[in-house]
Motif scaffolding. Structure first.
Motif, short mmCIF file in Angstrom:
data_model
loop_
_atom_site.label_atom_id
_atom_site.label_comp_id
_atom_site.label_asym_id
_atom_site.label_seq_id
_atom_site.Cartn_x
_atom_site.Cartn_y
_atom_site.Cartn_z
N ILE A 100 -131.77 122.12 75.84
CA ILE A 100 -131.35 122.26 74.58
C ILE A 100 -131.33 120.85 73.96
CG2 ILE A 100 -129.83 123.04 72.68
CD1 ILE A 100 -131.01 125.30 74.45
N GLN A 101 -132.14 120.49 72.90
CA GLN A 101 -132.17 119.45 72.28
C GLN A 101 -131.46 119.36 70.82
OE1 GLN A 101 -134.80 118.72 75.24
NE2 GLN A 101 -134.80 117.31 73.57
N GLY A 102 -131.31 120.36 70.29
CA GLY A 102 -130.44 120.35 69.15
C GLY A 102 -129.61 121.86 69.10
N LEU A 114 -127.65 128.11 65.95
CA LEU A 114 -129.11 127.95 66.37
C LEU A 114 -129.26 127.07 67.28
CD1 LEU A 114 -130.53 127.55 62.64
CD2 LEU A 114 -130.62 129.45 64.09
N ALA A 115 -130.22 126.97 68.24
CA ALA A 115 -130.43 125.96 69.25
C ALA A 115 -132.02 125.74 69.35
CB ALA A 115 -129.79 126.33 70.71
N VAL A 116 -132.53 124.67 69.60
CA VAL A 116 -133.71 124.02 69.97
C VAL A 116 -133.83 123.75 71.19
CG1 VAL A 116 -135.46 122.26 69.51
CG2 VAL A 116 -134.68 123.31 67.66
N GLY A 154 -136.17 118.11 68.55
CA GLY A 154 -134.79 117.90 67.84
C GLY A 154 -134.83 118.80 66.88
N MET A 155 -133.65 118.93 66.04
CA MET A 155 -133.47 120.00 65.06
C MET A 155 -132.51 119.34 64.02
SD MET A 155 -131.98 123.79 64.90
CE MET A 155 -130.52 123.26 65.78
N VAL A 198 -138.85 112.09 72.98
CA VAL A 198 -137.81 112.41 73.90
C VAL A 198 -136.42 111.66 73.61
CG1 VAL A 198 -136.90 112.78 76.09
CG2 VAL A 198 -139.29 113.49 75.86
N GLY A 199 -135.29 112.46 73.38
CA GLY A 199 -134.04 111.95 73.27
C GLY A 199 -133.24 112.61 72.24
N ALA A 200 -132.00 112.08 71.96
CA ALA A 200 -130.94 112.54 70.92
C ALA A 200 -131.22 111.69 69.81
CB ALA A 200 -129.79 112.66 71.39
N LEU A 201 -130.91 112.06 68.80
CA LEU A 201 -130.64 111.55 67.53
C LEU A 201 -131.84 110.86 66.99
CD1 LEU A 201 -127.18 109.91 67.87
CD2 LEU A 201 -127.93 112.18 67.03
#
Length: 661
Positions: A100-102, A114-116, A154-155, A198-201
């Motif tokens: 899960i990315q977002g 919601l989940a991406v 990401g979302m 790839v990665g958060a934020l």
């Protein structure tokens, strides 16, 4: 034989277990106590399975009208709490191979989230992404859209979750009706090769504009303006000499991380300044706006500013060596002030108490790959091996409180990756651990219930598979591993002081020893069951059925139980076996465990979702233990010295305790 005479025999043999044995010599390790006078583990357990911890895993955080929500990214699972993190309930059903990315929780409708998610595709540079939605608070999920081979990295949403933006390899996908219908904004920003964001934020929304960071060959900040309108346009916002990595926003205020610097803009990206330069040159990461404050972190510290970077204060991260994974503000409630929550993906969720420090809350979502009890009837502990960590706690008796679920961990001494544990009944106060050390293994010893660990062997060749301390000779240890040259087996006859490398063709993942013969050892792997009569030096192949667990009766009678795709039983010392439980997966039975006093009773853990099984007739027939486990994928089992408490380590919900009588 009447139950009272059975109990008498159980006490004599149980006393030997408490005293301990080394070869033929008894060595007292604890002051013995009588077991219950009428032990009967065949009846209905008392109560149900109680979650006992350890609080150990973090994730992506959100607040809904129903309370807290946390999404564990991989393997994905949704955890919900209606009491500010004092207790949690898990929801599964998400695709297991997707990270899960977002994550978004509706601020008005507690049932909508919601989940991406994203997973690697069939070829390098290909990705399979999907947007998932639940309208029943995680009990079921539907796929609103898939992206292949462009993925979903990401979302970002508007506050209501009506405008949804998903970042892909070569576009931004935009929905203005909560994910039902989509339009794509083709890429006009640079990207080469298989570079992926790839990665958060790396994506955020400010009003109707979507800001995102780009990757090779140009690490910069871009924006797509007017994403909900018809004339969307992409613009370069900020380029610098360093690599722009992560972005966060609050209104017109934007920040990006650039190596050891935090750059900020108070006018939507028109002008920029350096808000923070990390004094030691460490990389800054995880910028967040929470509760009107700006946060940015390293792996060891969190910097906080209440005036958009003009002044800063520094505090340690909740878990040393583990950076921040997510942050949110938990609103005030009657009698409860607003609280900043900090998630560390591999350590848990913490409430920031300011001057009083951090308090770990929730979430017992660890994979308990191995589980043992250690000590004696006077002082007993539970030790658990997770994905990257070892946990220990005094054996919980009575009612389990929230404080009982906070086990001790060891975040500062080393990574305990792929660890396996073993305790010999001949020396129950000592726990042995084999753990991965890069492409090698270490063997560690604890004599205090897992609270501290010392090296017994450093950096031996191979990746660890199993460790075994023999019940009849606790000085004899076996460690199996896989090395570049093939399978290896290490043996120590002096409690880890010296080691010899033995030849073997088997990659043993399970061991058991004859409680009365220190030279007899059973070993098993996917190739079947083998027996050694010289302490592991040479082996005789016994059966070809795949083996994942082995147990030998401590009461004699020649009883050997073998788990794999089902359960096989021998009542003649292992000369012949018959199938007593069917199965399909060769690693289905994770652990077979005898009751320490009621020798009619055996337990088996089912790793594929069958929970815990019990036999009350010496292993001949099996049925599920009464009471359903919230996570029925049982990877490990342990039992208290008095036989009163059974512990089950699960695939993604920590450990549970069942009172047997």
């Amino acid at each position: 034989m009447k139950l009272r005479s059975i109990t008498k025999r159980m006490f004599v043999l149980g006393l030997l277990t408490v005293l301990g044995t080394t070869g033929a010599t008894s060595v007292a390790t604890a002051e013995p106590q009588l077991p219950p006078t009428e032990v009967n583990a065949t009846g209905l357990p008392h109560g149900g399975w109680d979650p006992v911890g350890p609080n150990s895993v973090g994730g992506l955080l959100a607040v809904s009208p129903a309370g807290l929500a946390m999404m564990v990214p991989s393997p994905p699972a949704l955890w919900l709490s209606g009491d500010r993190g004092a207790s949690w309930t898990a929801r599964r059903g998400l695709p297991e191979d997707t990270a899960i990315q977002g994550f978004f929780a509706d601020p008005v409708n507690p049932d909508r989230m919601l989940a991406v998610g994203n997973s690697p595709g069939r070829m390098p540079g290909e990705w399979h992404g999907m947007l998932l939605r639940t309208t029943d608070r995680g009990q079921s999920w539907e796929t609103l859209r898939e992206w292949y081979p462009d993925g979903a990295f990401g979302m970002a949403t508007d506050p209501a979750g009506r405008v949804v933006v998903v970042q892909n390899l070569d576009s931004l996908s935009v929905s203005i009706d909560g994910g039902e219908h989509w339009n794509d904004v083709p890429r006009t920003w640079p990207r080469e090769g298989i570079a992926a964001p790839v990665g958060a934020l790396k994506l955020t929304m400010v009003g109707d504009d979507a800001y995102f960071t780009t990757v090779y060959p140009e690490y910069a900040l871009w924006v797509v303006r007017g994403v909900s309108g018809k004339e969307r346009r992409a613009e370069l916002v900020h380029r610098t000499n360093g690599e722009v990595n992560q972005v966060a926003a609050e209104g017109e205020r934007l920040v990006v991380t650039v190596g050891p610097e935090l750059h900020g803009s108070a006018d939507g990206g028109k002008t920029w300044t350096v808000l923070r330069r990390e004094p030691a040159g460490q990389t800054l990461r995880e910028p967040h706006f929470v509760g009107g404050r700006l946060y940015v972190a390293t792996y060891n510290d969190i910097d906080v500013s209440s005036d958009f970077g003009r002044t800063w204060t520094r505090k340690p991260v909740p878990a040393p060596g583990e950076s921040v994974g997510d942050m949110i503000d938990l609103p005030a409630a009657p009698g409860k002030p607003a609280t900043t929550l900090i998630s560390s993906f591999y350590r848990g969720v913490y409430a920031d108490g300011g001057k009083s420090g951090y308090q770990q809350i929730g979430v017992p979502a660890e994979s308990i790959r191995d589980l043992v009890t250690t000590g004696n009837l006077l002082r007993e502990s539970v030790v658990a091996a997770g994905v990257q960590e070892i946990y220990n706690t005094p054996l919980p008796r009575g009612k389990v409180s929230a404080a009982d679920r906070v086990w001790q961990s060891h975040p500062t001494d080393r990574l305990h990756e792929d660890a396996r544990l073993s305790v010999s009944p001949g020396r129950p106060d000592v726990v042995w651990q084999v753990t991965r050390n890069g492409f090698a293994l270490d063997v560690l010893r604890s004599g205090d219930g897992g609270r501290t660990w010392q090296f017994a062997a450093k950096a031996k060749e191979g990746l660890p598979r199993a460790i075994f301390a023999h019940p009849a000779d606790p000085d004899r240890l076996l460690v199996s591993a896989f090395a570049p040259s093939g399978y290896v087996l290490y043996r120590s006859n002096d409690a880890g002081k010296t080691w010899e490398k033995l030849a073997t063709d088997s990659g043993f993942i399970a061991f058991a020893g004859d409680p009365w013969n220190p030279n007899r050892v059973w070993g098993g792997d996917s190739g079947g069951l083998s027996r050694s009569d010289d302490g592991g030096k040479t082996w005789t192949h016994v059966t070809s059925e795949p083996v994942s667990s082995i147990s030998v009766s401590r009461w004699g009678g020649g009883r050997v139980l073998v788990g794999g795709a089902g359960i096989h039983l021998s009542e003649d010392g292992g000369r012949t076996f018959r199938r007593v439980r069917d199965g399909e997966d060769p690693r289905e039975i994770s652990r077979i465990l005898p009751h320490p006093f009621d020798f009619r009773v055996w337990f088996a853990g089912n790793a594929t979702g069958g929970g815990v099984l019990r036999s009350t007739d010496f292993g001949r027939t099996w049925a599920p233990v009464p009471g359903a486990l919230p996570d029925p994928r049982v990877l490990s089992l342990a039992i208290s010295a008095d036989g009163r408490y059974l512990f089950a380590g699960t695939a993604q919900s920590g450990a549970y305790r069942l009172k047997l009588y």
